[in-house]
Design an enzyme around this catalytic site. Structure first.
Site, PDB file in Angstrom:
ATOM      1  N   GLU A  32       0.820  -1.219   0.000  1.00 11.91           N
ATOM      2  CA  GLU A  32       0.000   0.000   0.000  1.00 11.91           C
ATOM      3  C   GLU A  32       0.852   1.268   0.000  1.00 11.91           C
ATOM      4  OE1 GLU A  32      -3.674   0.316   0.771  1.00 11.91           O
ATOM      5  OE2 GLU A  32      -3.826  -1.746   0.096  1.00 11.91           O
ATOM      6  N   ASP A  50      -8.748   6.509  -7.856  1.00  9.17           N
ATOM      7  CA  ASP A  50      -9.407   5.212  -8.085  1.00  9.17           C
ATOM      8  C   ASP A  50     -10.920   5.291  -7.881  1.00  9.17           C
ATOM      9  OD1 ASP A  50      -9.530   5.497  -5.355  1.00  9.17           O
ATOM     10  OD2 ASP A  50      -8.659   3.540  -4.884  1.00  9.17           O
ATOM     11  N   THR A  55      -7.819   8.497   0.064  1.00  7.81           N
ATOM     12  CA  THR A  55      -7.340   7.272   0.702  1.00  7.81           C
ATOM     13  C   THR A  55      -6.341   7.703   1.771  1.00  7.81           C
ATOM     14  OG1 THR A  55      -7.605   5.916  -1.277  1.00  7.81           O
ATOM     15  CG2 THR A  55      -6.009   5.144   0.349  1.00  7.81           C
TER      16      THR A  55
END
Length: 247
Positions: A32, A50, A55
């Site tokens: 990640e 995305d 995020t």
């Protein structure tokens, strides 16, 4: 007393063993965040394009997928009036979309400020465990898989969530059940995990943002091929072309 000398059954170590859990956090962080230092990620925040909005944090909580909202709600229960509490109405509005409405321009700055607060770090770990780690480990134990198997479940639930869509964790597992049986149902562990990873790769390929499958191909399958079902160290793997080692 001879009874006392009888060996007591030792429960097999699971991914929830503290040392194994630390390994799991590093493995996910390598994929990640391209780093083994997962604790450095409390302050991480960006929109990676995305469709999930921002995020952020140690497990990639997203403003578009409800888990970031739940995190900030939990943090605010623990510490009312925190620097992120004022964004709760905006987080409720953008939930389910990639919108930044009501979050920009200061949300990312305030997130980084909050990340220095031990209470927010604890909240991130609490929500990671509640939403992702604990359900993955519980399902892994129910299926009779060891540490590696529990980790493959955890990595899948981190990326895909456990909703109702075809690529969610429960549906990846269901797809695998069409090909093999887990040990708890009399199956071979390696055969089962290969079937699960095949289903995971299929799920990743359904979405452009996840179409690089190296976190399966050059990480989890490496351990599986080596027969390292309990993630004994040293571990060597690659993800997205970068090499990592845990000694």
């Amino acid at each position: 007393d001879t009874a006392a000398a009888a060996p007591t059954a030792v429960a097999a170590i699971g991914l929830d063993d503290p040392a194994k859990k630390e390994i799991a956090m590093k493995l996910v962080s390598s994929a990640e965040n391209s780093s083994l230092n997962w604790r450095a990620q409390f302050s991480y925040i960006e929109d990676i394009g995305d469709g999930r909005g921002y995020t952020a944090g140690i497990i990639g909580f997203c403003s578009g997928t409800h888990d970031m909202l739940e995190l900030v709600e939990y943090y605010t229960q623990q510490k009312p009036g925190n620097v992120l509490a004022k964004y709760l109405p905006a987080l409720r509005k953008v939930d389910g979309s990639d919108s930044h409405s009501g979050l920009d321009p200061n949300f990312t700055k305030d997130w980084k400020t909050a990340a220095k607060d031990k209470a927010f770090q604890d909240a991130q770990e609490h929500e990671r465990d509640r939403v992702y780690f604990n359900p993955a480990v519980a399902q892994g134990k129910a299926d009779g898989v060891g540490v590696l198997g529990q980790f493959t479940y955890y990595d899948a639930i981190v990326m895909h969530g456990d909703g109702d869509d075809s690529t969610s964790f429960k549906n990846i597992r269901k797809r695998a059940l069409g090909k093999a049986k887990p040990p708890a149902q009399g199956g071979n562990e390696t055969t089962w995990l290969n079937a699960f990873l095949d289903a995971r790769v299929w799920a990743m390929k359904q979405e452009e943002a996840h179409s690089d499958t190296s976190r399966v191909d050059t990480e989890q399958r490496v351990f599986l091929k080596a027969g390292n079902l309990d993630l004994h160290t040293p571990l060597k793997w690659k993800v997205y072309g970068d090499s990592y080692t845990i000694n």
